[in-house]
Design a protein around this motif. Structure first.
Motif, PDB file in Angstrom:
ATOM      1  N   HIS A  40      37.372 -70.060  55.418  1.00 29.96           N
ATOM      2  CA  HIS A  40      35.986 -69.740  55.752  1.00 29.96           C
ATOM      3  C   HIS A  40      35.855 -68.230  55.834  1.00 29.96           C
ATOM      4  O   HIS A  40      36.543 -67.587  56.642  1.00 29.96           O
ATOM      5  N   ASN A  41      34.997 -67.675  54.980  1.00 25.89           N
ATOM      6  CA  ASN A  41      34.870 -66.223  54.872  1.00 25.89           C
ATOM      7  C   ASN A  41      36.252 -65.613  54.656  1.00 25.89           C
ATOM      8  O   ASN A  41      36.939 -65.975  53.733  1.00 25.89           O
ATOM      9  N   ASN A  42      36.693 -64.745  55.532  1.00 27.67           N
ATOM     10  CA  ASN A  42      37.995 -64.075  55.366  1.00 27.67           C
ATOM     11  C   ASN A  42      39.062 -64.624  56.307  1.00 27.67           C
ATOM     12  O   ASN A  42      39.981 -63.902  56.685  1.00 27.67           O
ATOM     13  N   THR A  43      38.928 -65.895  56.679  1.00 27.34           N
ATOM     14  CA  THR A  43      39.886 -66.494  57.604  1.00 27.34           C
ATOM     15  C   THR A  43      40.397 -67.816  57.054  1.00 27.34           C
ATOM     16  O   THR A  43      39.639 -68.595  56.483  1.00 27.34           O
ATOM     17  N   LEU A  44      41.684 -68.055  57.240  1.00 29.97           N
ATOM     18  CA  LEU A  44      42.318 -69.314  56.845  1.00 29.97           C
ATOM     19  C   LEU A  44      42.794 -70.022  58.107  1.00 29.97           C
ATOM     20  O   LEU A  44      43.527 -69.450  58.907  1.00 29.97           O
ATOM     21  N   TYR A  45      42.375 -71.265  58.259  1.00 28.52           N
ATOM     22  CA  TYR A  45      42.774 -72.091  59.404  1.00 28.52           C
ATOM     23  C   TYR A  45      43.723 -73.166  58.891  1.00 28.52           C
ATOM     24  O   TYR A  45      43.335 -73.970  58.041  1.00 28.52           O
ATOM     25  N   ILE A  46      44.938 -73.175  59.390  1.00 25.89           N
ATOM     26  CA  ILE A  46      45.950 -74.135  58.942  1.00 25.89           C
ATOM     27  C   ILE A  46      46.095 -75.239  59.982  1.00 25.89           C
ATOM     28  O   ILE A  46      46.333 -74.974  61.161  1.00 25.89           O
ATOM     29  N   ALA A  47      45.933 -76.474  59.525  1.00 26.60           N
ATOM     30  CA  ALA A  47      46.050 -77.646  60.399  1.00 26.60           C
ATOM     31  C   ALA A  47      47.486 -77.818  60.871  1.00 26.60           C
ATOM     32  O   ALA A  47      48.412 -77.213  60.337  1.00 26.60           O
ATOM     33  N   GLY A  48      47.675 -78.676  61.845  1.00 22.32           N
ATOM     34  CA  GLY A  48      49.004 -78.954  62.374  1.00 22.32           C
ATOM     35  C   GLY A  48      49.960 -79.394  61.282  1.00 22.32           C
ATOM     36  O   GLY A  48      49.676 -80.335  60.546  1.00 22.32           O
ATOM     37  N   GLN A  49      51.074 -78.691  61.184  1.00 25.48           N
ATOM     38  CA  GLN A  49      52.104 -78.995  60.191  1.00 25.48           C
ATOM     39  C   GLN A  49      53.323 -79.554  60.912  1.00 25.48           C
ATOM     40  O   GLN A  49      53.728 -79.024  61.948  1.00 25.48           O
ATOM     41  N   VAL A  50      53.884 -80.612  60.362  1.00 22.88           N
ATOM     42  CA  VAL A  50      55.078 -81.232  60.938  1.00 22.88           C
ATOM     43  C   VAL A  50      56.150 -81.358  59.862  1.00 22.88           C
ATOM     44  O   VAL A  50      55.864 -81.274  58.671  1.00 22.88           O
ATOM     45  N   ALA A  51      57.357 -81.583  60.294  1.00 21.63           N
ATOM     46  CA  ALA A  51      58.498 -81.706  59.381  1.00 21.63           C
ATOM     47  C   ALA A  51      58.469 -83.037  58.649  1.00 21.63           C
ATOM     48  O   ALA A  51      57.922 -84.030  59.139  1.00 21.63           O
ATOM     49  N   ASP A  52      59.088 -83.058  57.489  1.00 15.71           N
ATOM     50  CA  ASP A  52      59.281 -84.310  56.759  1.00 15.71           C
ATOM     51  C   ASP A  52      60.539 -85.015  57.246  1.00 15.71           C
ATOM     52  O   ASP A  52      60.635 -86.233  57.178  1.00 15.71           O
ATOM     53  N   THR A  53      61.519 -84.247  57.732  1.00 15.10           N
ATOM     54  CA  THR A  53      62.781 -84.798  58.210  1.00 15.10           C
ATOM     55  C   THR A  53      62.654 -85.094  59.705  1.00 15.10           C
ATOM     56  O   THR A  53      63.037 -84.284  60.541  1.00 15.10           O
ATOM     57  N   VAL A  54      62.115 -86.271  60.030  1.00 14.87           N
ATOM     58  CA  VAL A  54      61.867 -86.584  61.441  1.00 14.87           C
ATOM     59  C   VAL A  54      63.147 -86.855  62.228  1.00 14.87           C
ATOM     60  O   VAL A  54      63.111 -86.902  63.447  1.00 14.87           O
ATOM     61  N   THR A  55      64.254 -86.974  61.528  1.00 17.99           N
ATOM     62  CA  THR A  55      65.529 -87.151  62.218  1.00 17.99           C
ATOM     63  C   THR A  55      66.286 -85.835  62.327  1.00 17.99           C
ATOM     64  O   THR A  55      67.397 -85.803  62.849  1.00 17.99           O
ATOM     65  N   GLY A  56      65.690 -84.750  61.826  1.00 19.56           N
ATOM     66  CA  GLY A  56      66.364 -83.459  61.814  1.00 19.56           C
ATOM     67  C   GLY A  56      66.383 -82.778  63.162  1.00 19.56           C
ATOM     68  O   GLY A  56      65.593 -83.087  64.055  1.00 19.56           O
ATOM     69  N   SER A  57      67.267 -81.819  63.293  1.00 20.74           N
ATOM     70  CA  SER A  57      67.353 -81.008  64.509  1.00 20.74           C
ATOM     71  C   SER A  57      66.080 -80.179  64.657  1.00 20.74           C
ATOM     72  O   SER A  57      65.290 -80.055  63.712  1.00 20.74           O
ATOM     73  N   ILE A  58      65.887 -79.578  65.803  1.00 15.77           N
ATOM     74  CA  ILE A  58      64.723 -78.730  66.019  1.00 15.77           C
ATOM     75  C   ILE A  58      64.734 -77.547  65.046  1.00 15.77           C
ATOM     76  O   ILE A  58      63.688 -77.140  64.541  1.00 15.77           O
ATOM     77  N   GLU A  59      65.905 -77.026  64.741  1.00 18.30           N
ATOM     78  CA  GLU A  59      65.988 -75.918  63.789  1.00 18.30           C
ATOM     79  C   GLU A  59      65.552 -76.363  62.395  1.00 18.30           C
ATOM     80  O   GLU A  59      64.813 -75.648  61.716  1.00 18.30           O
TER      81      GLU A  59
END
Length: 116
Positions: A18-37
């Motif tokens: 919107h205008n000169n701003t980008l709003y990114i929705a909540g992004q989550v990992a695909d590897t739900v069994t992965g470590s926090i890193e």
């Protein structure tokens, strides 16, 4: 005023320009069994991809919100985040503990970036 929706889905767009701003929705990992890193790295890669699709880099990030399923993951999440963030152009950031949509998810992030 122009509004552009990036990767619109069933319920929301992955990002909205919107205008000169980008709003990114909540992004989550695909590897739900992965470590926090692993999950943090995957989330940050998704943010990078959305920034790239909008034509900017992480140097234009204004703000990031981090949602952790367990606040005890804070230090380990920061390990991955610190390797990724542009130290010369730090965004604002808030980190909170929250229940996430799926039990295996450990981190979710939203972001706002300038497009000028």
């Amino acid at each position: 005023m122009t509004i552009t929706r990036i990767q619109p889905g069933k319920r929301f767009a992955a990002a909205v320009r919107h205008n000169n701003t980008l709003y990114i929705a909540g992004q989550v990992a695909d590897t739900v069994t992965g470590s926090i890193e692993v999950q943090t790295s995957e989330v940050l890669a998704k943010i990078d991809a959305l920034l790239d699709e909008a034509g900017v880099t992480k140097a234009k990030l204004l703000s990031i919100n981090v949602y952790l399923a367990h606040i005890t993951d804070f230090a380990a999440m920061n390990t991955a985040f610190d390797k990724w963030v542009d130290l010369g152009n730090l965004p604002t950031r808030a980190t909170v503990e929250a229940r996430l949509a799926e039990p295996g998810l450990r981190v979710e992030m939203t972001a706002i970036a300038a497009l000028d």
